[in-house]
Design a protein around this motif. Structure first.
Motif, PDB file in Angstrom:
ATOM      1  N   LEU B   8      11.694  -3.170   2.627  1.00  0.00           N
ATOM      2  CA  LEU B   8      12.710  -3.942   3.584  1.00  0.00           C
ATOM      3  C   LEU B   8      12.205  -5.317   3.286  1.00  0.00           C
ATOM      4  O   LEU B   8      13.308  -6.142   3.028  1.00  0.00           O
ATOM      5  CB  LEU B   8      12.139  -3.715   5.205  1.00  0.00           C
ATOM      6  CG  LEU B   8      12.389  -2.447   5.470  1.00  0.00           C
ATOM      7  CD1 LEU B   8      12.004  -2.525   6.948  1.00  0.00           C
ATOM      8  CD2 LEU B   8      13.783  -1.945   5.428  1.00  0.00           C
ATOM      9  N   CYS B   9      11.077  -5.837   3.123  1.00  0.00           N
ATOM     10  CA  CYS B   9      10.906  -7.364   2.581  1.00  0.00           C
ATOM     11  C   CYS B   9       9.314  -7.710   2.474  1.00  0.00           C
ATOM     12  O   CYS B   9       8.502  -6.692   2.903  1.00  0.00           O
ATOM     13  CB  CYS B   9      11.452  -8.391   3.956  1.00  0.00           C
ATOM     14  SG  CYS B   9      10.636  -8.284   5.384  1.00  0.00           S
ATOM     15  N   ARG B  10       8.964  -8.876   2.255  1.00  0.00           N
ATOM     16  CA  ARG B  10       7.488  -8.998   2.183  1.00  0.00           C
ATOM     17  C   ARG B  10       7.138  -9.581   3.607  1.00  0.00           C
ATOM     18  O   ARG B  10       7.899 -10.318   4.374  1.00  0.00           O
ATOM     19  CB  ARG B  10       7.408 -10.370   1.173  1.00  0.00           C
ATOM     20  CG  ARG B  10       7.650  -9.760  -0.192  1.00  0.00           C
ATOM     21  CD  ARG B  10       7.505 -11.047  -1.354  1.00  0.00           C
ATOM     22  NE  ARG B  10       6.444 -11.567  -1.045  1.00  0.00           N
ATOM     23  CZ  ARG B  10       5.237 -11.276  -1.596  1.00  0.00           C
ATOM     24  NH1 ARG B  10       5.135 -10.280  -2.625  1.00  0.00           N
ATOM     25  NH2 ARG B  10       4.274 -12.042  -1.554  1.00  0.00           N
ATOM     26  N   VAL B  11       5.980  -9.439   3.996  1.00  0.00           N
ATOM     27  CA  VAL B  11       5.509  -9.903   5.223  1.00  0.00           C
ATOM     28  C   VAL B  11       5.712 -11.499   5.514  1.00  0.00           C
ATOM     29  O   VAL B  11       6.188 -11.997   6.277  1.00  0.00           O
ATOM     30  CB  VAL B  11       3.814  -9.620   5.422  1.00  0.00           C
ATOM     31  CG1 VAL B  11       3.442 -10.071   6.685  1.00  0.00           C
ATOM     32  CG2 VAL B  11       3.851  -8.089   5.599  1.00  0.00           C
ATOM     33  N   ASP B  12       5.528 -12.162   4.260  1.00  0.00           N
ATOM     34  CA  ASP B  12       5.727 -13.637   4.455  1.00  0.00           C
ATOM     35  C   ASP B  12       7.064 -14.129   4.508  1.00  0.00           C
ATOM     36  O   ASP B  12       7.447 -15.169   4.807  1.00  0.00           O
ATOM     37  CB  ASP B  12       5.124 -14.194   2.927  1.00  0.00           C
ATOM     38  CG  ASP B  12       3.705 -14.233   3.002  1.00  0.00           C
ATOM     39  OD1 ASP B  12       3.097 -13.683   3.960  1.00  0.00           O
ATOM     40  OD2 ASP B  12       3.188 -14.427   1.937  1.00  0.00           O
ATOM     41  N   ASP B  13       8.005 -12.901   4.283  1.00  0.00           N
ATOM     42  CA  ASP B  13       9.275 -13.618   4.193  1.00  0.00           C
ATOM     43  C   ASP B  13       9.883 -13.653   5.928  1.00  0.00           C
ATOM     44  O   ASP B  13      11.042 -14.437   6.210  1.00  0.00           O
ATOM     45  CB  ASP B  13      10.348 -12.326   3.924  1.00  0.00           C
ATOM     46  CG  ASP B  13      10.212 -12.198   2.360  1.00  0.00           C
ATOM     47  OD1 ASP B  13       9.669 -13.250   1.563  1.00  0.00           O
ATOM     48  OD2 ASP B  13      10.872 -10.961   1.832  1.00  0.00           O
ATOM     49  N   ILE B  14       9.121 -13.110   6.845  1.00  0.00           N
ATOM     50  CA  ILE B  14       9.291 -13.392   8.229  1.00  0.00           C
ATOM     51  C   ILE B  14       8.503 -14.422   8.714  1.00  0.00           C
ATOM     52  O   ILE B  14       7.107 -14.442   8.596  1.00  0.00           O
ATOM     53  CB  ILE B  14       8.866 -12.154   9.066  1.00  0.00           C
ATOM     54  CG1 ILE B  14       9.347 -10.970   8.341  1.00  0.00           C
ATOM     55  CG2 ILE B  14       9.915 -12.109  10.397  1.00  0.00           C
ATOM     56  CD1 ILE B  14       8.958  -9.620   8.997  1.00  0.00           C
ATOM     57  N   GLY B  15       9.014 -15.544   9.025  1.00  0.00           N
ATOM     58  CA  GLY B  15       8.248 -16.716   9.790  1.00  0.00           C
ATOM     59  C   GLY B  15       7.485 -16.100  10.840  1.00  0.00           C
ATOM     60  O   GLY B  15       7.903 -15.254  11.732  1.00  0.00           O
ATOM     61  N   CYS B 107       0.898  -6.834   2.179  1.00  0.00           N
ATOM     62  CA  CYS B 107       1.665  -8.072   1.842  1.00  0.00           C
ATOM     63  C   CYS B 107       3.469  -7.463   2.205  1.00  0.00           C
ATOM     64  O   CYS B 107       4.299  -8.163   1.765  1.00  0.00           O
ATOM     65  CB  CYS B 107       1.911  -8.788   0.789  1.00  0.00           C
ATOM     66  SG  CYS B 107       1.599  -7.836  -0.555  1.00  0.00           S
ATOM     67  N   GLU B 108       3.691  -6.240   2.219  1.00  0.00           N
ATOM     68  CA  GLU B 108       5.161  -5.490   2.227  1.00  0.00           C
ATOM     69  C   GLU B 108       5.584  -4.973   3.185  1.00  0.00           C
ATOM     70  O   GLU B 108       4.681  -3.955   3.905  1.00  0.00           O
ATOM     71  CB  GLU B 108       5.276  -4.827   0.596  1.00  0.00           C
ATOM     72  CG  GLU B 108       5.243  -5.838  -0.203  1.00  0.00           C
ATOM     73  CD  GLU B 108       5.489  -5.081  -1.756  1.00  0.00           C
ATOM     74  OE1 GLU B 108       6.352  -5.533  -2.571  1.00  0.00           O
ATOM     75  OE2 GLU B 108       5.183  -3.806  -1.822  1.00  0.00           O
ATOM     76  N   VAL B 109       6.581  -4.838   3.502  1.00  0.00           N
ATOM     77  CA  VAL B 109       7.217  -3.982   4.855  1.00  0.00           C
ATOM     78  C   VAL B 109       7.978  -2.719   4.405  1.00  0.00           C
ATOM     79  O   VAL B 109       9.015  -3.272   3.551  1.00  0.00           O
ATOM     80  CB  VAL B 109       7.902  -4.801   5.834  1.00  0.00           C
ATOM     81  CG1 VAL B 109       8.176  -4.061   7.114  1.00  0.00           C
ATOM     82  CG2 VAL B 109       7.184  -5.926   6.236  1.00  0.00           C
ATOM     83  N   PHE B 110       7.785  -1.677   4.665  1.00  0.00           N
ATOM     84  CA  PHE B 110       8.776  -0.457   4.311  1.00  0.00           C
ATOM     85  C   PHE B 110       9.300   0.118   5.599  1.00  0.00           C
ATOM     86  O   PHE B 110       8.552  -0.045   6.565  1.00  0.00           O
ATOM     87  CB  PHE B 110       7.826   0.450   3.326  1.00  0.00           C
ATOM     88  CG  PHE B 110       7.570   0.086   2.099  1.00  0.00           C
ATOM     89  CD1 PHE B 110       8.323   0.067   0.931  1.00  0.00           C
ATOM     90  CD2 PHE B 110       6.212  -0.953   2.166  1.00  0.00           C
ATOM     91  CE1 PHE B 110       7.941  -0.394  -0.248  1.00  0.00           C
ATOM     92  CE2 PHE B 110       5.949  -1.135   0.723  1.00  0.00           C
ATOM     93  CZ  PHE B 110       6.556  -0.895  -0.280  1.00  0.00           C
ATOM     94  N   GLY B 111      10.428   0.718   5.587  1.00  0.00           N
ATOM     95  CA  GLY B 111      11.052   1.421   6.674  1.00  0.00           C
ATOM     96  C   GLY B 111      11.475   2.730   6.264  1.00  0.00           C
ATOM     97  O   GLY B 111      11.509   3.296   5.204  1.00  0.00           O
ATOM     98  N   LEU B 112      11.114   3.730   7.423  1.00  0.00           N
ATOM     99  CA  LEU B 112      11.368   5.248   7.309  1.00  0.00           C
ATOM    100  C   LEU B 112      12.639   5.617   8.009  1.00  0.00           C
ATOM    101  O   LEU B 112      13.243   5.046   9.001  1.00  0.00           O
ATOM    102  CB  LEU B 112      10.276   6.078   7.711  1.00  0.00           C
ATOM    103  CG  LEU B 112       8.911   5.452   6.995  1.00  0.00           C
ATOM    104  CD1 LEU B 112       7.803   6.392   8.098  1.00  0.00           C
ATOM    105  CD2 LEU B 112       8.737   5.893   5.681  1.00  0.00           C
TER     106      LEU B 112
END
Ligand code: FES
Lengths: 310, 131
Positions: B8-15, B107-112
């Protein structure tokens, strides 16, 4: 009663800055003090929700605090004051504006309109068999056109009792029904306005009461498409449209907004007078629009890949 | 049935305290919204329970109320708790956003199990919109 239409809508919001940039990008002109006006000076005003000068908030999520109706003259104001004072308190401010609640509990106000008379060209089109709309060598596709909302067109409410709501505007304020969706609500226009509707309502449970959407008139379908495409390009969330409604015939394009309501562009709405006979139909997807498009990334036709080398 | 986790995105992509829209469908519409509070990240399908085709944000990545304490639907102002997606005020009072199961690495976010479309395919009754 010579009511013209909505003059100004006042919101109490939790993010004045976001609302301001949204309304400016939508095309309204800010005065630096929370008021964002169309070309004819009809407007949306946004204030911090804590501001004490605002009329009381609703108990629902709706951020609309007041609908200000513009009327033709002082005589109309006097008529409204006499009529509504019969069964409710009507406050009169120093500038003559009347304020009270309607029968559904919405805060409403009346004043001599601050609209200016517009003298602007309609969208000009060429059509075989008709005299050319544009002069020779005048180009129709102008990407740099300003595309500003011209006038506050209409407001739509969620209401718990549509009959009670409609009857207040019809019986007490002289609004006229143009068309009706069965079990949803009537389209209403006031006597000093020939637009198909300035007011529409959707019957909902009490906890939903509030504003469903508001709309401004654009010059025509092309300007509506141009303004909407600019919004999409800036990252705003298109909700419904572009398309063309059946009742009212207006082109539409709705956007989500930080004001917690849909904000619509409309164009080319039907006009009616007392000879019009209202139509009625159940609300369905087919009845809501004649056609509906969705904005997609730009594309151009090309020649296709070169023929495979033998 | 669980599909391959989708990046989905990197954790750091979300403020911190902010939100982001991710997992665009083939039309470029974000199917999932993520909200970050400290180390915790919450994910929901970008579809308001009020209408059957309702993206929540008002601008790319803008899914929160002004004070950032609630997820807000910018269609009619419904407010949802960030931690469990419950509508506390608004037209879908008492209903919930559909949560997305997340796998969060350092450091990364995945979705199921993210549906192909966030909205437009649901069978929920619309309360109608017109004019
Ligand atoms: S669609 Fe979300 S509040 Fe109406």
């Amino acid at each position: 009663m010579r009511i013209i239409g909505p003059d100004e809508l006042v919101f109490g919001v939790d993010n004045v800055g976001a609302c301001g940039s949204f309304l400016a990008d939508y095309g309204l002109i800010g005065d630096g003090n929370g008021r964002f006006a169309a070309l004819d000076n009809t407007a949306i005003t946004v204030r911090d929700k804590q501001e004490p000068s605002l009329p009381a908030p609703m108990k629902t999520a709706s951020m609309l605090r007041q609908t200000i109706w513009g009327v033709e003259d002082q005589a109309t104001l006097d008529q409204i004051e006499a009529e509504l004072s019969r069964d409710r308190p009507v406050a009169k401010s120093a500038d003559g504006t009347l304020a009270c609640r309607d029968d559904s509990g919405f805060e409403i106000a009346f004043r001599v309109t601050r609209r200016t008379k517009l003298d602007l060209p309609a969208e000009l089109i060429n059509s075989p068999g008709a005299k050319p709309g544009r002069g020779t060598n005048v180009v129709g596709a102008n990407e740099d056109a300003e595309a500003r909302p011209r006038s506050l067109s209409h407001i739509v409410y969620f209401v718990p009792d549509m009959d009670k709501m409609a009857n207040f505007y019809i019986e007490r304020l002289g609004f006229v029904i143009t068309d009706k969706f069965t079990n949803t609500g009537p389209f209403l226009r006031p006597q000093a306005n020939d637009d198909h509707h300035v007011l529409f309502m959707i019957q909902t449970p009490e906890y939903m009461q509030g504003i469903e959407h508001l709309a401004f008139h654009m010059q025509g379908p092309t300007e509506l498409m141009l303004a909407g495409s600019r919004m999409v390009k800036k990252g705003y969330e298109s909700f419904w449209g572009p398309g063309r409604h059946k009742f009212g015939s207006n082109w539409f394009w709705y956007f989500n907004s930080p004001l917690g309501t849909h904000v619509e562009y409309d164009a080319d709405m039907d006009k009616h007078d007392g000879d019009w006979v209202e139509r009625e139909t159940p609300m369905t997807k087919d009845a809501a629009q004649m056609f509906l498009f969705e904005n997609v990334e730009k594309w151009a036709p090309g020649g296709g890949p070169p023929p495979a080398q033998k | 049935m669980t599909s391959e986790p989708l990046f989905l995105c990197r954790v750091d992509d979300i403020g911190e305290g902010g939100s982001i829209g991710v997992a665009p469908d083939h039309r470029g519409r974000d199917r999932v919204l993520l909200v970050r509070q400290g180390q915790a990240i919450y994910g929901y399908i970008n579809n308001c329970p009020h209408y059957d085709r309702a993206p929540l944000g008002w601008k790319k990545d803008a899914f929160l109320s002004g004070d950032q304490t609630r997820i807000m639907c910018a269609a009619h102002g419904a407010l949802f708790t960030i931690t469990d997606g419950l509508c506390e005020l608004g037209p879908c009072l008492g209903q919930r956003l559909t949560p997305v199961a997340l796998v969060i690495t350092e450091c990364e976010v995945f979705g199921l199990d993210i549906p192909e479309f966030a909205y437009g395919r649901s069978t929920q009754q619309s309360s109608g919109a017109a004019a």
